[in-house]
Design a protein around this motif. Structure first.
Motif, mmCIF file in Angstrom:
data_model
loop_
_atom_site.group_PDB
_atom_site.id
_atom_site.type_symbol
_atom_site.label_atom_id
_atom_site.label_comp_id
_atom_site.label_asym_id
_atom_site.label_seq_id
_atom_site.Cartn_x
_atom_site.Cartn_y
_atom_site.Cartn_z
ATOM 1 N N ARG A 36 0.854 -1.194 0.000
ATOM 2 C CA ARG A 36 0.000 0.000 0.000
ATOM 3 C C ARG A 36 0.883 1.234 0.000
ATOM 4 N NH1 ARG A 36 -3.922 -1.087 4.966
ATOM 5 N NH2 ARG A 36 -2.195 -2.406 5.628
ATOM 6 N N THR A 37 0.430 2.277 -0.676
ATOM 7 C CA THR A 37 1.201 3.514 -0.720
ATOM 8 C C THR A 37 0.336 4.709 -0.348
ATOM 9 O OG1 THR A 37 0.738 3.867 -3.062
ATOM 10 C CG2 THR A 37 2.760 2.679 -2.521
ATOM 11 N N ALA A 38 0.989 5.718 0.155
ATOM 12 C CA ALA A 38 0.374 7.017 0.426
ATOM 13 C C ALA A 38 1.459 8.048 0.170
ATOM 14 C CB ALA A 38 -0.109 7.107 1.867
ATOM 15 N N ALA A 39 1.108 9.119 -0.497
ATOM 16 C CA ALA A 39 2.088 10.151 -0.821
ATOM 17 C C ALA A 39 1.575 11.516 -0.395
ATOM 18 C CB ALA A 39 2.380 10.150 -2.314
ATOM 19 N N LEU A 40 2.477 12.314 0.154
ATOM 20 C CA LEU A 40 2.187 13.698 0.499
ATOM 21 C C LEU A 40 2.977 14.554 -0.473
ATOM 22 C CD1 LEU A 40 2.607 13.570 4.380
ATOM 23 C CD2 LEU A 40 0.639 12.921 2.997
ATOM 24 N N ALA A 41 2.361 15.585 -1.002
ATOM 25 C CA ALA A 41 3.042 16.456 -1.960
ATOM 26 C C ALA A 41 2.735 17.909 -1.641
ATOM 27 C CB ALA A 41 2.599 16.126 -3.380
ATOM 28 N N GLN A 42 3.724 18.742 -1.870
ATOM 29 C CA GLN A 42 3.608 20.176 -1.647
ATOM 30 C C GLN A 42 4.394 20.876 -2.751
ATOM 31 O OE1 GLN A 42 5.690 21.680 1.832
ATOM 32 N NE2 GLN A 42 4.061 23.166 2.163
ATOM 33 N N ASN A 43 3.971 22.083 -3.126
ATOM 34 C CA ASN A 43 4.739 22.756 -4.174
ATOM 35 C C ASN A 43 6.157 23.025 -3.693
ATOM 36 O OD1 ASN A 43 4.899 25.246 -2.834
ATOM 37 N ND2 ASN A 43 3.135 26.080 -3.905
ATOM 38 N N SER A 44 7.060 23.185 -4.607
ATOM 39 C CA SER A 44 8.481 23.336 -4.271
ATOM 40 C C SER A 44 8.781 24.586 -3.464
ATOM 41 C CB SER A 44 9.334 23.343 -5.545
ATOM 42 O OG SER A 44 9.280 22.061 -6.136
ATOM 43 N N ASP A 45 7.914 25.585 -3.554
ATOM 44 C CA ASP A 45 8.115 26.805 -2.774
ATOM 45 C C ASP A 45 7.901 26.562 -1.288
ATOM 46 O OD1 ASP A 45 8.625 28.260 -5.073
ATOM 47 O OD2 ASP A 45 6.509 28.808 -5.324
ATOM 48 N N ARG A 53 -2.263 11.688 -1.533
ATOM 49 C CA ARG A 53 -2.617 10.839 -2.676
ATOM 50 C C ARG A 53 -2.393 9.381 -2.291
ATOM 51 N NH1 ARG A 53 1.627 14.049 -6.441
ATOM 52 N NH2 ARG A 53 0.558 16.047 -6.535
ATOM 53 N N ARG A 54 -2.965 8.475 -3.045
ATOM 54 C CA ARG A 54 -2.719 7.048 -2.812
ATOM 55 C C ARG A 54 -1.356 6.617 -3.342
ATOM 56 N NH1 ARG A 54 -6.718 4.380 -0.444
ATOM 57 N NH2 ARG A 54 -8.822 5.144 -0.790
ATOM 58 N N GLY A 55 -0.779 7.363 -4.235
ATOM 59 C CA GLY A 55 0.540 7.078 -4.784
ATOM 60 C C GLY A 55 1.155 8.365 -5.279
ATOM 61 N N THR A 56 2.395 8.316 -5.705
ATOM 62 C CA THR A 56 3.085 9.540 -6.098
ATOM 63 C C THR A 56 2.424 10.232 -7.277
ATOM 64 O OG1 THR A 56 4.645 8.255 -7.417
ATOM 65 C CG2 THR A 56 5.314 8.821 -5.165
ATOM 66 N N ASP A 57 1.812 9.483 -8.166
ATOM 67 C CA ASP A 57 1.133 10.062 -9.328
ATOM 68 C C ASP A 57 -0.375 9.923 -9.235
ATOM 69 O OD1 ASP A 57 3.557 10.751 -10.534
ATOM 70 O OD2 ASP A 57 3.774 8.760 -11.405
ATOM 71 N N GLY A 58 -0.875 9.535 -8.072
ATOM 72 C CA GLY A 58 -2.306 9.294 -7.907
ATOM 73 C C GLY A 58 -3.123 10.573 -7.825
ATOM 74 N N ASP A 59 -4.426 10.385 -7.864
ATOM 75 C CA ASP A 59 -5.346 11.505 -7.738
ATOM 76 C C ASP A 59 -5.331 12.043 -6.313
ATOM 77 O OD1 ASP A 59 -6.179 11.279 -10.383
ATOM 78 O OD2 ASP A 59 -7.843 9.938 -9.880
ATOM 79 N N GLU A 60 -5.555 13.328 -6.199
ATOM 80 C CA GLU A 60 -5.612 13.980 -4.892
ATOM 81 C C GLU A 60 -6.821 13.457 -4.106
ATOM 82 O OE1 GLU A 60 -7.041 18.284 -3.516
ATOM 83 O OE2 GLU A 60 -5.342 18.308 -4.888
ATOM 84 N N GLY A 66 -1.945 21.653 7.619
ATOM 85 C CA GLY A 66 -0.969 21.127 8.558
ATOM 86 C C GLY A 66 -0.375 19.804 8.127
ATOM 87 N N PHE A 67 0.919 19.687 8.304
ATOM 88 C CA PHE A 67 1.634 18.449 8.002
ATOM 89 C C PHE A 67 1.142 17.307 8.883
ATOM 90 C CE2 PHE A 67 5.882 16.101 8.220
ATOM 91 C CZ PHE A 67 5.721 15.491 6.991
ATOM 92 N N ASP A 68 0.855 17.602 10.151
ATOM 93 C CA ASP A 68 0.390 16.565 11.070
ATOM 94 C C ASP A 68 -0.912 15.930 10.595
ATOM 95 O OD1 ASP A 68 2.563 17.060 12.678
ATOM 96 O OD2 ASP A 68 1.453 18.283 14.108
ATOM 97 N N MET A 69 -1.821 16.744 10.083
ATOM 98 C CA MET A 69 -3.095 16.206 9.594
ATOM 99 C C MET A 69 -2.886 15.350 8.348
ATOM 100 S SD MET A 69 -5.607 19.450 10.240
ATOM 101 C CE MET A 69 -7.078 18.562 9.734
ATOM 102 N N ALA A 70 -1.978 15.768 7.478
ATOM 103 C CA ALA A 70 -1.673 14.988 6.283
ATOM 104 C C ALA A 70 -1.020 13.659 6.662
ATOM 105 C CB ALA A 70 -0.765 15.788 5.350
ATOM 106 N N LEU A 71 -0.131 13.672 7.649
ATOM 107 C CA LEU A 71 0.480 12.430 8.129
ATOM 108 C C LEU A 71 -0.565 11.493 8.716
ATOM 109 C CD1 LEU A 71 3.778 13.646 9.843
ATOM 110 C CD2 LEU A 71 3.573 12.250 7.773
ATOM 111 N N ASP A 72 -1.521 12.048 9.443
ATOM 112 C CA ASP A 72 -2.593 11.242 10.018
ATOM 113 C C ASP A 72 -3.380 10.527 8.919
ATOM 114 O OD1 ASP A 72 -4.163 10.443 12.393
ATOM 115 O OD2 ASP A 72 -5.748 11.574 11.384
ATOM 116 N N HIS A 73 -3.680 11.219 7.842
ATOM 117 C CA HIS A 73 -4.402 10.621 6.718
ATOM 118 C C HIS A 73 -3.558 9.532 6.050
ATOM 119 C CE1 HIS A 73 -7.266 11.495 3.098
ATOM 120 N NE2 HIS A 73 -7.016 10.213 3.227
ATOM 121 N N ALA A 74 -2.259 9.804 5.863
ATOM 122 C CA ALA A 74 -1.369 8.800 5.264
ATOM 123 C C ALA A 74 -1.307 7.549 6.136
ATOM 124 C CB ALA A 74 0.027 9.381 5.068
#
Length: 96
Positions: A36-45, A53-60, A66-74
């Motif tokens: 199973r995969t989970a990916a967090l992405a943020q713009n380079s800035d 996302r479910r994967g690096t190229d997956g749908d949002e 917050g990073f903590d909330m995104a980690l919780d989802h992952a």
């Protein structure tokens, strides 16, 4: 997930592998556990919401300020606790 990239940082803990790397437009933190995969992405800035996302190229699936909330989802997608997600040093400042 794909094979190792020359520019990525890898961390492994409790059966979860995390890979952090930057593309031309994004910072990506991808986790893998038992196929199973989970990916967090943020713009380079670095001043935007974190996308889950479910994967690096997956749908949002969701966006978080917050990073903590995104980690919780992952962690939920991988079936682990947040404390079990290894976060490479370079990725620790993701989120607003």
């Amino acid at each position: 997930m794909t094979g190792n990239r020359d520019d990525e940082t890898v961390a492994t803990d409790d059966g979860v592998t995390a890979r952090y790397y930057e593309t031309g437009g994004e910072r990506v933190l991808a986790f893998e556990r038992d196929g199973r995969t989970a990916a967090l992405a943020q713009n380079s800035d670095g001043y935007a919401m974190v996308t889950v996302r479910r994967g690096t190229d997956g749908d949002e699936l969701e966006r978080y300020y917050g990073f903590d909330m995104a980690l919780d989802h992952a962690a939920e997608l991988l079936g682990v606790r947040v404390a079990e997600l290894p976060v490479p040093e370079h990725a620790r400042d993701m989120g607003m």
